[in-house]
Design an enzyme around this catalytic site. Structure first.
Site, PDB file in Angstrom:
ATOM      1  N   TYR A  52       1.724  -6.672  -4.858  1.00 15.13           N
ATOM      2  CA  TYR A  52       2.794  -7.676  -5.010  1.00 15.13           C
ATOM      3  C   TYR A  52       2.776  -8.773  -3.954  1.00 15.13           C
ATOM      4  CZ  TYR A  52       5.036  -3.246  -6.692  1.00 15.13           C
ATOM      5  OH  TYR A  52       5.330  -2.039  -7.259  1.00 15.13           O
TER       6      TYR A  52
ATOM      7  N   TYR B 266       8.157   3.347  -0.978  1.00 15.93           N
ATOM      8  CA  TYR B 266       7.043   2.893  -1.832  1.00 15.93           C
ATOM      9  C   TYR B 266       5.749   2.678  -1.052  1.00 15.93           C
ATOM     10  CZ  TYR B 266      11.109   2.240  -4.784  1.00 15.93           C
ATOM     11  OH  TYR B 266      12.282   2.454  -5.469  1.00 15.93           O
TER      12      TYR B 266
ATOM     13  N   CYS C  24     -13.103  -0.912   0.720  1.00 11.18           N
ATOM     14  CA  CYS C  24     -14.120  -1.839   0.232  1.00 11.18           C
ATOM     15  C   CYS C  24     -13.529  -2.699  -0.871  1.00 11.18           C
ATOM     16  CB  CYS C  24     -15.327  -1.070  -0.256  1.00 11.18           C
ATOM     17  SG  CYS C  24     -16.114  -0.227   1.106  1.00 11.18           S
ATOM     18  N   GLU C  25     -12.731  -3.661  -0.457  1.00 14.03           N
ATOM     19  CA  GLU C  25     -11.939  -4.465  -1.382  1.00 14.03           C
ATOM     20  C   GLU C  25     -11.414  -5.641  -0.557  1.00 14.03           C
ATOM     21  OE1 GLU C  25     -10.802  -4.512  -5.165  1.00 14.03           O
ATOM     22  OE2 GLU C  25     -11.027  -2.448  -4.489  1.00 14.03           O
TER      23      GLU C  25
ATOM     24  N   GLU D 273      22.107   4.669  -7.387  1.00 12.35           N
ATOM     25  CA  GLU D 273      20.781   5.246  -7.158  1.00 12.35           C
ATOM     26  C   GLU D 273      19.961   4.460  -6.150  1.00 12.35           C
ATOM     27  OE1 GLU D 273      19.781   6.979 -11.549  1.00 12.35           O
ATOM     28  OE2 GLU D 273      19.355   4.872 -11.179  1.00 12.35           O
TER      29      GLU D 273
HETATM   30  C1  LIG Z   1      13.411   2.394  -8.836  1.00 14.45           C
HETATM   31  C2  LIG Z   1      14.720   2.788  -9.366  1.00 14.45           C
HETATM   32  C3  LIG Z   1      15.797   2.963  -8.503  1.00 14.45           C
HETATM   33  C4  LIG Z   1      15.733   2.676  -7.026  1.00 14.45           C
HETATM   34  O1  LIG Z   1      15.574   1.350  -6.744  1.00 14.45           O
HETATM   35  P1  LIG Z   1      15.604   0.853  -5.215  1.00 14.45           P
HETATM   36  O2  LIG Z   1      15.313  -0.592  -5.323  1.00 14.45           O
HETATM   37  O3  LIG Z   1      14.524   1.607  -4.515  1.00 14.45           O
HETATM   38  O4  LIG Z   1      16.937   1.146  -4.671  1.00 14.45           O
HETATM   39  C5  LIG Z   1      16.990   3.398  -9.042  1.00 14.45           C
HETATM   40  N1  LIG Z   1      17.114   3.647 -10.359  1.00 14.45           N
HETATM   41  C6  LIG Z   1      16.085   3.486 -11.214  1.00 14.45           C
HETATM   42  C7  LIG Z   1      16.269   3.802 -12.637  1.00 14.45           C
HETATM   43  C8  LIG Z   1      14.853   3.054 -10.744  1.00 14.45           C
HETATM   44  O5  LIG Z   1      13.850   2.891 -11.608  1.00 14.45           O
END
Ligand SMILES: *Cc1c(COP(=O)(O)O)cnc(C)c1O
Length: 442
Positions: free
Chosen positions: A338, A394, A365-366, A294
């Site tokens: 972060y 992101y 304004c921060e 993923e």
């Molecule tokens: C955020 C997330 C991802 C993706 O993470 P990356 O660092 O953007 O590759 C994959 N799986 C799950 C469950 C996530 O929460």
């Protein structure tokens, strides 16, 4: 800059992305502007897909983690590349469906999926839901029964490996709102529980160990831990997982503190992980599970650049020089959240030497509304186009209307041609959902 064919400095000394001159893009579409390089997004999707084909007989699928950047066009690209996606809310699922993405190639995550999100997902034939609590398993089973379906699910495990950019730690019990710990028996207990649910079909296990990871060994270790667990469940419960989803987390280049990875490096990461799964399957006499990964950040991160126009400049002698831009934490809250680091260049003077260190500030304004602190730049002037690199992941997905600023438009660039994929907001959009109760009306 992690240069590539579609991200470089052109002969005019301007930043060029996707074959388009960033200065022209700023003129045509205005700033702030998110720019996405379609070729790079597709190349990243392909490198993962091909590696699964070449190294694992195609016995798996790439799921684009769409929380990194979610809009209709990106689901359309993922669909065109014939990969899957994962979503983490009803809103992302809705967007994918609206883009024509087939529901059966969608996985849903979340530690607290709402009843209405689960219902909406089941009603629309979602492929798989990654269960992350006892109550979710019960509720989902009820919804599936009501709809007369058997819902495919995975269980989110926590392998006790916490990965950070260049290091990882192994812990017996990890403090996380996500997943069931493999080490303390929690993952086995939830497995027993889910296996009793008549309308849930347990396909296997999921884990996701973190983000922005460069340490190959952390992926390998996680894969090994979950494979050992799969073997254990086969022995103790007679349940052999058919699927293993190893999550995302592959790192990208933000600054020269990060490695400049090429496409082949991402193939190497995935190959290392695949080798671990294969050798564990052999060791335990298991069938090779259908493998899912993923990646989110690594698919869209370096594909994106944000363009701003330089405005007010404030020099506080001996302390700091602030270069303010027409965006800020409303289009990129990652420094505020972060202290994330970025590389900043002047897109219209990209060949010039950096002569000073400045802090790029937003217009909110921060005081904490900063984009990059203490970064090298040539002496910026009002009207210069400032580009922040690696903002594809992101940024848009975390944008807000803070201070009632507009969320910038996004354009997709390919072969020098740019088109909107997210249109600009207007003042009317800003008040669209506002209501003045009758008693307040004069
Ligand atoms: C955020 C997330 C991802 C993706 O993470 P990356 O660092 O953007 O590759 C994959 N799986 C799950 C469950 C996530 O929460």
């Amino acid at each position: 800059m992690n240069e590539r064919e579609t991200l470089k400095i052109n002969s005019l000394g301007h930043l060029e992305i996707g074959g388009a001159d960033a200065v022209d893009l700023a003129k045509e579409f205005g700033t702030p502007l998110y720019v996405f390089d379609e070729t790079h997004i597709r190349n990243m999707m392909r490198v993962y897909k091909r590696t699964i084909e070449n190294e694992y007989d195609g016995n798996g699928q790439v799921l684009y983690a769409s929380k990194a950047f979610s809009c209709k066009a990106v689901y359309a690209i993922a669909n065109d590349e014939n990969i899957g996606v994962d979503v983490v809310s009803g809103g992302e699922f809705y967007t994918a469906l609206k883009a024509g993405f087939p529901a059966n190639r969608i996985y849903m995550h979340g530690n607290n999926k709402l009843f209405r999100e689960l219902e909406y997902a089941v009603e629309n034939g979602i492929g798989n839901i990654v269960v992350d609590s006892y109550s979710e398993a019960d509720i989902l089973n009820g919804i599936a029964a009501q709809h007369g379906v058997k819902q495919n699910v995975l269980i989110r495990t926590n392998p006790g490996i916490e990965a950070h950019t260049h290091a990882f730690v192994q812990t017996a019990r990890t403090d996380s709102k996500f997943g069931f710990s493999i080490n303390d028996g929690a993952a086995e207990e939830i497995t027993r529980h889910v296996l009793t649910k008549k309308n849930l079909v347990l396909k296997g296990y999921h884990c996701h160990i973190g983000s922005q990871i460069f340490e190959k060994q952390s992926f390998v270790l996680a894969a090994e831990k979950v494979m050992d667990f799969i073997a254990k469940m086969k022995k103790s419960l007679g349940f052999e997982a058919a699927e293993l989803n190893i999550g995302g987390g592959f790192g990208v280049w933000y600054t020269d503190e990060d490695p400049k990875l090429k496409l082949c490096d991402y193939a190497d990461y995935l190959k290392a992980l695949i080798d671990a799964v294969k050798s564990k399957a052999k060791e335990h006499g298991l069938n090779k599970p259908y493998l899912l990964i993923e990646p989110g950040r690594s698919i869209v991160g370096e594909a994106g650049v944000t363009l701003y126009t330089v405005g007010a400049i404030k020099d506080i002698p001996g302390i700091k020089k602030y270069v303010a831009v027409d965006g800020g934490m409303f289009d990129n809250p990652r420094y505020a959240l972060y202290q994330s680091k970025y590389t900043v260049i002047l897109a219209d003077r990209a060949n010039e030497k950096c002569t000073e260190r400045v802090t790029v500030a937003g217009k909110c304004c921060e005081s904490g509304d900063l984009i990059a602190v203490d970064v090298p730049l040539p002496e910026a002037k009002i009207g210069n186009i400032l580009a922040v690199l690696t903002t594809g992941a992101y940024n848009y997905s975390m944008a807000s209307n803070y201070n009632r600023n507009f969320i910038p438009a996004a354009v997709l660039v390919k072969d020098g041609k740019a088109e909107y994929i997210v249109k600009p907001q207007t003042y009317e959009d800003i008040v669209r959902n506002d209501v003045i109760p009758g008693r307040l009306k004069k």
